[in-house]
Every structure is written in C-alpha cells, then in structure tokens.
Design an enzyme around this catalytic site. Structure first.
Site, PDB file in Angstrom:
ATOM      1  N   GLY A   1       0.698  -1.739  -0.406  1.00  0.00           N
ATOM      2  CA  GLY A   1      -0.175  -0.138   0.402  1.00  0.00           C
ATOM      3  C   GLY A   1       1.535   0.953  -0.230  1.00  0.00           C
ATOM      4  O   GLY A   1       2.017   1.401   0.471  1.00  0.00           O
TER       5      GLY A   1
ATOM      6  N   GLU B   1      -6.652   2.082   7.992  1.00  0.00           N
ATOM      7  CA  GLU B   1      -7.374   2.211   7.967  1.00  0.00           C
ATOM      8  C   GLU B   1      -7.711   0.189   7.892  1.00  0.00           C
ATOM      9  O   GLU B   1      -8.833  -0.328   7.988  1.00  0.00           O
ATOM     10  CB  GLU B   1      -8.503   2.680   6.544  1.00  0.00           C
ATOM     11  CG  GLU B   1      -9.890   1.907   7.143  1.00  0.00           C
ATOM     12  CD  GLU B   1     -10.847   2.360   6.015  1.00  0.00           C
ATOM     13  OE1 GLU B   1     -11.553   2.471   5.343  1.00  0.00           O
ATOM     14  OE2 GLU B   1     -10.589   3.177   4.723  1.00  0.00           O
TER      15      GLU B   1
ATOM     16  N   ARG C   1     -21.386  11.192  12.910  1.00  0.00           N
ATOM     17  CA  ARG C   1     -21.203  10.018  11.463  1.00  0.00           C
ATOM     18  C   ARG C   1     -22.745   9.297  11.583  1.00  0.00           C
ATOM     19  O   ARG C   1     -23.774   9.550  11.047  1.00  0.00           O
ATOM     20  CB  ARG C   1     -20.591   9.639  11.113  1.00  0.00           C
ATOM     21  CG  ARG C   1     -19.431  11.066  10.172  1.00  0.00           C
ATOM     22  CD  ARG C   1     -18.444  10.578  10.047  1.00  0.00           C
ATOM     23  NE  ARG C   1     -17.394  12.141   8.997  1.00  0.00           N
ATOM     24  CZ  ARG C   1     -16.566  11.683   8.310  1.00  0.00           C
ATOM     25  NH1 ARG C   1     -15.707   9.823   7.791  1.00  0.00           N
ATOM     26  NH2 ARG C   1     -15.506  12.794   8.096  1.00  0.00           N
TER      27      ARG C   1
END
Length: 637
Positions: A40, A425, A330
């Site tokens: 990544g 993440e 959220r």
C-alpha cells in the site's frame, strides 16, 4: 488464536513513553540487514515506507496503482485532527482522547486512542515541515475548523483537499528514499497472498497487473496499509479499485479479523442518481461547519427549496441536538437523515436526500469567504449534479464510507501472525464503533510516521529470522495456491458478469447490514450470501488470459473475497446484540431512537478466526477496559 494486546502498564499518559523505552532497539549499523515489505502506498503505507527507509531499513513498497499518488487517501477532504489548541477554546490531548473514545461509543482500546491523541501534535509539525499548505489565519498561525463530535476547533485543513496534500507530502518523502535506493517501489503489483514460514510472515505473492507475472517477494516482516472494505456494499465513497483482498488473504492465513460489522455510513454524500452508478461521491463533513441541514416539515413536499418558507423548514439536527447542532457525529447524522426520508420528507427525485443549505452562511460571511473555504467542493458538486450550491441547497444522503473494523492488531500494530503488521484503515484499533471526522488521516499518519517505526524494531530485534529461499517448501506452496486460484477464476465461463454479482451482493449487505440491522434481516443475508457465492463459482464469466492485462480477472478475485467477507460482516452484526455507533441493531434502541449499548455483555472486541472454507469462523473476544473515560450513554443534546 491468542489475543495479547500488549498494552503497557502505568498511567495512560505515560504508557507510550514508557513503552518506547522498554522496547528493544536495532542499532543503526544493523538496520541495513533487515528488509521490510510495505503493501500500500497511501498515507499509512507511504509514510511508513519513507520513515523505515530513513532509519536505514531496506524497504519494498507495493501498490496496484500506476503511481502512489493515486492512493485513495487523496479522497479525504475535510481535515486532520490535532490537539494544538491554537484557538484557546479548551482543547487538550485528553479532550481529543475523550472525544474519540466517546465518539466510538466506548468500543475502542483506550491505550491506542490516547497514543493517537498524544502524537497528533507531532503530526502537524511533521506535515508543516514537509510543506503541506495548511490554511492559515491572517496572522500566520494555522487555521482550524470544527468537525462532528467535538465542541472545539481542532481540525487542520487545506481547503477541501487535505488528504491529497498530506499524501503528496508522504509521496515526496517516499520518492526521496526511492531515489536513494533505500526503497524499491513496485507499481501495478497486486498482493494476492501472504507467505508464512515457520508461522512468521516472511513475504508476499503478487501479480503484475500489466504482464500478469506471478512473483514472490521475501522479507523479514510485512506491513499492510491497504485501506478498508466499504466496497463490499458495491456503492460507497471508496474508489472502485478499493478492495479487501490483502487483508482477507491475511485473514485466511491466520490473522484475526476484528469487528467487521463496524462500518461507517457518512451523512454527507451526493445521493444515488441511477441504477448504473458505480460509486458515490463524498461531500466533506467540513461543510457542516457552515451548512445547515433541513427538510420540509410537510410530507411529500415537492416545492423547490426556495419556495419553502423558513417557518416550514425543519432544521432537525439543530432541534434534536442543540449542543452540537449540525456537527453531531456521523452515525447520528446519518440515522436522522434516514429517519426523515422514511417519514416521507426526503428531497430530490428519489426522495432519498436532505438539504445542506449555505444561504445563511453566505449572507453572514459573504460568498467569497465560503468559496475560499469550500470552493473546490462546491465546484465538484456542481459538475456532478448540474446545480449551483451557491444558489440552491446541496442534496445529501448517507453512504458507506470508512470501515472501523479490520485486522486485529496489538498495541504494537502486529496482527495475530508474528511479523505481519496492519496500519491505517486496514486495522481496527483506534475508532471503536464510529470514527470521528478528521481522524482517518490522523491515524494513517500516526501509524506510518510515529508508531510502526518504533514497534517493528522491537520485533526484528528479538525474532529468529533465518534466511528463506524462494524454493522453500512453504513459499512454493503459497505460490502454487495463488496460481491455482487464478486458474480457477479464468476457468469461469458462465452467463453472468462479475459486476452483476458485486452489485447483487452490495444490495444484500446494504439492505440487511447497512444503517439499520435486525436479526431477521441478518439471518436472511446469511442465507442469501452463501447461495450467491456458490452461483459465482458456477455461473460467473471471466474472459481473457492471465498473462496480460485482465481487469475482469482482477475484479473477479476481489469480488470473490467480498463474497466471503460479507458473510462474516453479517455474522458479526448478528452476534453483537446491542447498538453502538455505526452498528445500529433496531431491536436495541432508546425511546428516542438512539443506540442502546449493552456494556455488561459486549464491552469487547469481537475477533474472527478463519477455520476453513466450509466451516464457520471461530469467535474470540478481547475485553475492553475503560479506566479513564467511564462508559456513559452518549448524548450530544
């Protein structure tokens, strides 16, 4: 599977400092003897690669993009949190820690969250030194704005492109090390498996997306910075390339997968426009600083927004949560938008939307100020919808966004597989059941620049790492398994496209494991997903060959992994008999419709262990202890 969190002892504000001293070190002359693979090239992967290389390790960085700059970190728009307290409005490291634990509905590991808050100030210093063009006040100090779940201004930003600017900073640090020869960068290479030798992660198997060549790459440790899995829903704010394959291959090799049902639904996205849409577009949460969210008080009101008088508008977040207003977390903003639409007050052609209105802010501050703060976001919205948000309210609706679940890691960011790390993440560690806005960039930078470079040394200094050759039996076995799976995918010659399976899976997961979940729906999903997976392996069609560019083959492998992940997501949601954060079980809510936790039975991390293709995964639990922020019923009123 043994879950040892390795959280240091002592007061929470001293744990990380003490731990850094207690960990074993690799002296500078010996660092050049070690080789680390980073998968990544987003914010976590690029920052980790650059920092490890600067320390002297040999690093191989892999990305399936043509350039690391294409990583999805660029899509994080609104900002990055830090406890600098430039505003003098009461912020502190402890308050950032408190807000993050509370925002995650008391389902995150306290020690990890405090460390994240603790290094947040170093993050800003690092990024400023790299030349990140953060917004500044007239006097030259860095500017801040507010984000959901906080009553202080702690979010540093670069207009509406903070993620892109931070990624460019990490990219330039990475490319400096590539130029020096300390990092070897592999573009357009997709990781398809983890190589384990004697139970330790010692490399990866990749497929080159242009040539189709299968290669094995060996090292002393592997770090996965491969992002989240929201594309299991098919429609999400993630780029279409985003997938779960790297993490899922690690899971199938023995890495525990934690809290897969914790997926975040972002409240501020452009609504779905049609059946042939391939992804959704995020409108930054930063817009909620100046935009007011409302619907008509009337059901099925087809009037244009400008024709609805002020006294007939329901600014429902300001009404329901007066202390936080439009800046509630959220999960709350998303559920309340869904409630409004369920009551028949939705806007737009689909009636799946609410208004985000800047009329008051433009009158108060002037259009030039709004343009300076959000101009690129307004331009993006107008290009997609054909509507000018300076003149008419934006239409927004919740959509799958970030995933709080991911590979289980200990305090050192190591998975249950020795030598295999997960950063950003890709791991579960910092956000609990609901991530506060502007914390994703914070975690990616923290893990890559300030945590992994310390903790990986502790492992390398103590691990027994004998040389491994490519003809090692375990290495050859892993390569053969990868090749066999590719052959199986290429042999699929049915009647359905890969995309049709992905879209059907996404609908099942969204309907049954989306903003609202209940036992009936989850059980229904757990019946449908295995049937769909079986049909995939019998009736999907993969065209082309393996020895060249073949995007159908790429997608087939990724969708096959989503078909396995989705089942574990729904199983995880079913066994967690409570509501918390983004996991809203409709059977467990307060009379006001808020999430109702069960702290007596579910104050733990649920970790799933792979037990075979035809057997149910095994459930493990890591108990969570809250010594510094006692769990309370979340209230933003």
């Amino acid at each position: 599977m043994e879950l040892r969190s390795k959280v240091p002892s002592g007061p929470i504000d001293q744990k990380w400092t003490k731990h850094k001293f207690d960990m074993k070190l690799v002296n500078p002359a010996n660092k050049r003897k070690y080789h680390v693979i980073v998968v990544g090239s987003g914010l976590a992967g690029a920052s980790a690669s650059a920092t490890l290389a600067e320390l002297g390790y040999h690093v191989s960085c892999f990305t399936y993009h043509d350039s690391p700059r294409r990583a999805h970190s660029i899509a994080a728009q609104g900002g990055i949190n830090a406890a600098k307290n430039y505003q003098g409005d009461g912020d502190s490291v402890f308050r950032l820690f408190y807000d993050t634990v509370k925002g995650g509905d008391f389902r995150a590991r306290e020690a990890n969250v405090y460390r994240l808050a603790e290094v947040s100030n170093e993050i800003i210093d690092q990024c400023v030194a790299q030349g990140i063009p953060f917004a500044r006040e007239y006097g030259g100090l860095l500017d801040n704005r507010s984000f959901g779940g906080a009553q202080v201004s702690r979010t540093f930003y670069a207009r509406g492109q903070t993620g892109q600017q931070l990624l460019l900073g990490a990219y330039q640090a990475l490319m400096k090390e590539v130029h020096k020869g300390q990092v070897k960068l592999y573009n357009q290479c997709e990781m398809l498996d983890v190589v384990l030798v004697d139970g330790q992660a010692r490399g990866i198997v990749t497929r080159h997306l242009v040539t189709g060549k299968i290669e094995v790459h060996l090292a002393d440790a592997v770090a996965l910075g491969t992002g989240g899995y929201s594309n299991a829903f098919y429609l999400s704010t993630n780029a279409m390339y985003c997938n779960v394959t790297a993490a899922w291959r690690a899971y199938r090799r023995g890495a525990g997968f934690a809290n897969p049902c914790y997926t975040q639904i972002h409240p501020t996205c452009i609504p779905v426009a049609g059946d042939y849409q391939s992804k959704l577009t995020l409108m930054s949460e930063s817009l909620r600083n100046d935009g007011r969210i409302w619907v008509s008080k009337q059901v099925d009101d087809d009037r244009a927004p400008g024709d609805i008088p002020e006294d007939q508008r329901d600014y429902y977040l300001e009404r329901m949560y007066p202390a936080f207003g439009n800046l509630v977390p959220r999960d709350l903003a998303s559920r309340r938008a869904k409630d409004m639409c369920d009551q028949g007050k939705g806007v737009g052609e689909t009636k799946l939307g609410v208004y985000l209105d800047f009329e008051d802010a433009i009158q108060r501050l002037g259009a030039d100020v709004i343009e300076a703060r959000y101009g690129n976001l307004f331009e993006m919205y107008e290009r997609i919808t054909g509507e000018d948000p300076y003149r008419v309210p934006m239409r927004i609706y919740p959509a799958p966004h970030y995933t709080m679940g991911g590979l289980w890691v200990d305090y050192n960011l190591m998975t249950t597989v020795p030598g295999l790390y997960a950063i950003g993440e890709a791991n579960f560690s910092d956000h609990g059941a609901n991530r506060l806005g502007a914390s994703a960039l914070m975690q990616g930078v923290a893990d890559g620049y300030f945590v992994l470079p310390y903790t990986i040394a502790d492992y390398l200094a103590q691990a027994k790492l004998d040389p491994v050759a490519e003809d090692n039996q375990e290495v050859r076995g892993t390569v053969e398994e990868v090749e066999s799976r590719i052959d199986r995918l290429l042999a699929l010659d049915g009647d359905r496209t890969i995309n049709s399976f992905h879209k059907e899976l996404g609908r099942i997961v969204w309907d049954n494991c989306g903003m609202g979940r209940n036992a009936t729906g989850l059980k229904e999903a757990l019946e449908k997903i295995p049937v769909l997976r079986q049909e995939f392996w019998e009736n999907a069609k993969v065209v082309g060959e393996g020895g060249s560019i073949n995007q159908t083959l790429e997608r087939a492998g990724r969708v096959a992994d989503f078909l396995e992940l989705a089942e574990v997501m729904c199983l995880d949601a079913l066994v967690r008999e409570e509501s918390c954060g983004g996991h809203f079980r409709e059977e467990h809510q307060t009379p006001e419709g808020e999430a109702l936790r069960d702290d007596e039975n579910f104050t733990h991390v649920t970790v799933w262990e792979y037990t075979g293709a035809d057997t149910a995964p095994r459930e493990h639990r890591e108990p969570l202890e809250f010594e510094n922020v006692p769990p309370t019923q979340r209230s933003y009123k």
